[in-house]
Design an enzyme around this catalytic site. Sequence first.
Site, PDB file in Angstrom:
ATOM      1  N   LYS A  54      37.642  35.890  40.634  1.00 59.63           N
ATOM      2  CA  LYS A  54      37.067  35.967  40.950  1.00 59.63           C
ATOM      3  C   LYS A  54      35.950  35.285  39.862  1.00 59.63           C
ATOM      4  O   LYS A  54      34.970  34.262  40.374  1.00 59.63           O
ATOM      5  CB  LYS A  54      36.334  37.344  41.123  1.00 59.63           C
ATOM      6  CG  LYS A  54      37.071  37.633  42.289  1.00 59.63           C
ATOM      7  CD  LYS A  54      36.522  39.158  42.449  1.00 59.63           C
ATOM      8  CE  LYS A  54      37.273  39.815  43.528  1.00 59.63           C
ATOM      9  NZ  LYS A  54      36.961  41.681  43.812  1.00 59.63           N
ATOM     10  N   GLN A  98      34.361  46.540  40.231  1.00 59.39           N
ATOM     11  CA  GLN A  98      36.063  45.898  39.977  1.00 59.39           C
ATOM     12  C   GLN A  98      36.623  47.718  40.196  1.00 59.39           C
ATOM     13  O   GLN A  98      36.778  48.438  39.505  1.00 59.39           O
ATOM     14  CB  GLN A  98      36.943  45.854  39.610  1.00 59.39           C
ATOM     15  CG  GLN A  98      38.697  45.333  39.821  1.00 59.39           C
ATOM     16  CD  GLN A  98      38.621  44.290  41.444  1.00 59.39           C
ATOM     17  OE1 GLN A  98      37.378  43.126  41.822  1.00 59.39           O
ATOM     18  NE2 GLN A  98      39.107  44.579  42.100  1.00 59.39           N
ATOM     19  N   ASP A 121      29.562  43.500  46.941  1.00 65.36           N
ATOM     20  CA  ASP A 121      30.298  43.746  47.435  1.00 65.36           C
ATOM     21  C   ASP A 121      29.961  44.620  48.949  1.00 65.36           C
ATOM     22  O   ASP A 121      31.492  44.493  49.533  1.00 65.36           O
ATOM     23  CB  ASP A 121      31.186  44.818  46.547  1.00 65.36           C
ATOM     24  CG  ASP A 121      31.807  44.561  45.574  1.00 65.36           C
ATOM     25  OD1 ASP A 121      32.941  43.786  45.902  1.00 65.36           O
ATOM     26  OD2 ASP A 121      32.691  44.866  44.774  1.00 65.36           O
TER      27      ASP A 121
END
Length: 295
Positions: A54, A98, A121
Amino acid sequence: MGAKIISGTETAKAIREELKTEVDELRQKHNLVPGLVTILVGEDPASQSYVAAKNKTAHALGIHSEQVTLPADTSEADLLALVDKYNKDAKIHGILVQLPLPKHINEAKVLYAIDPNKDVDGFHPVNVGKMMLGEQCFLPCTPHGVLELLQRSGVETSGAEVVVIGRSNIVGKPVANLMLQKRPGGNATVTLCHTRTKDMDFHTKRADILVVAAGVANMIKGDQVKEGVVVIDVGVNRIGMTESGKAILAGDVEFESVKEKAAAITPVPGGVGPMTITMLMKNTVQSARQHAGLA
Ligand code: L34
């Protein structure tokens, strides 16, 4: 026979080129640099590799990215304080924590602490709710990636029998929801299967589009699908290690047998994974635009 291979790697690359142009333009015309922070707690090797990818992708696109790595015993309070710090940081338009988090941290509490306007997200209840209502919001990256992959591969979803396997909040539930919405990329008739589904084969065999996000390596075999099905394999299972210490990956779909019957199929690796990362970049750019009033 032999299926068309739907390459997530290639599709992601095309989208990243579009994004790169957009980021360049935002910088040149508006002096705006999208900013992303990734927060990783602990040392799970898969998570480490995803987070690294990422940040690398963000960097390649000209997105400002910060990578915070915290020890596995970080307290929930410290993590919440960090999230709050980035909520207030004007350089940062996207905050990604995460998952999974260590057991002693309440995942929901942390996700709910992220400013919904920086929730790239799409996991905050405000964004989940807006998604459900079909409103403009941050779409979760993997489901969004699945939709983009289908659309850019020319797969018609309208009226299609879509069968989704797996009911996670991250993939199954949102994919099913997005695919039934009344808009391009949606309009499907959706069936959502899970571990308590009575007759899995009955459903998989009538799918025009089969999206598998069960987290079980090679679960779906060729004799469980119909001729001409389009298969999207969301699974990324680590099934072993090479001698040089590289992870061996397998999808949730037994590629060799299913590709003999499918019209099109995504590989693992190189399928949905790269799309997930690219959609995160798209959301970060979208967030920067919104924060600057350029949406
Ligand atoms: N907060 N947590 C948060 N957001 C997410 O969107 C994720 N996810 C899932 C796990 N936790 C998360 C990811 O980023 C899964 N995931 C993810 C991202 C990228 C890839 C796989 C899963 C990926 O790039 N997969 C490559 C193989 C990479 C490798 O070698 O391990 C592929 O080609 O499939």
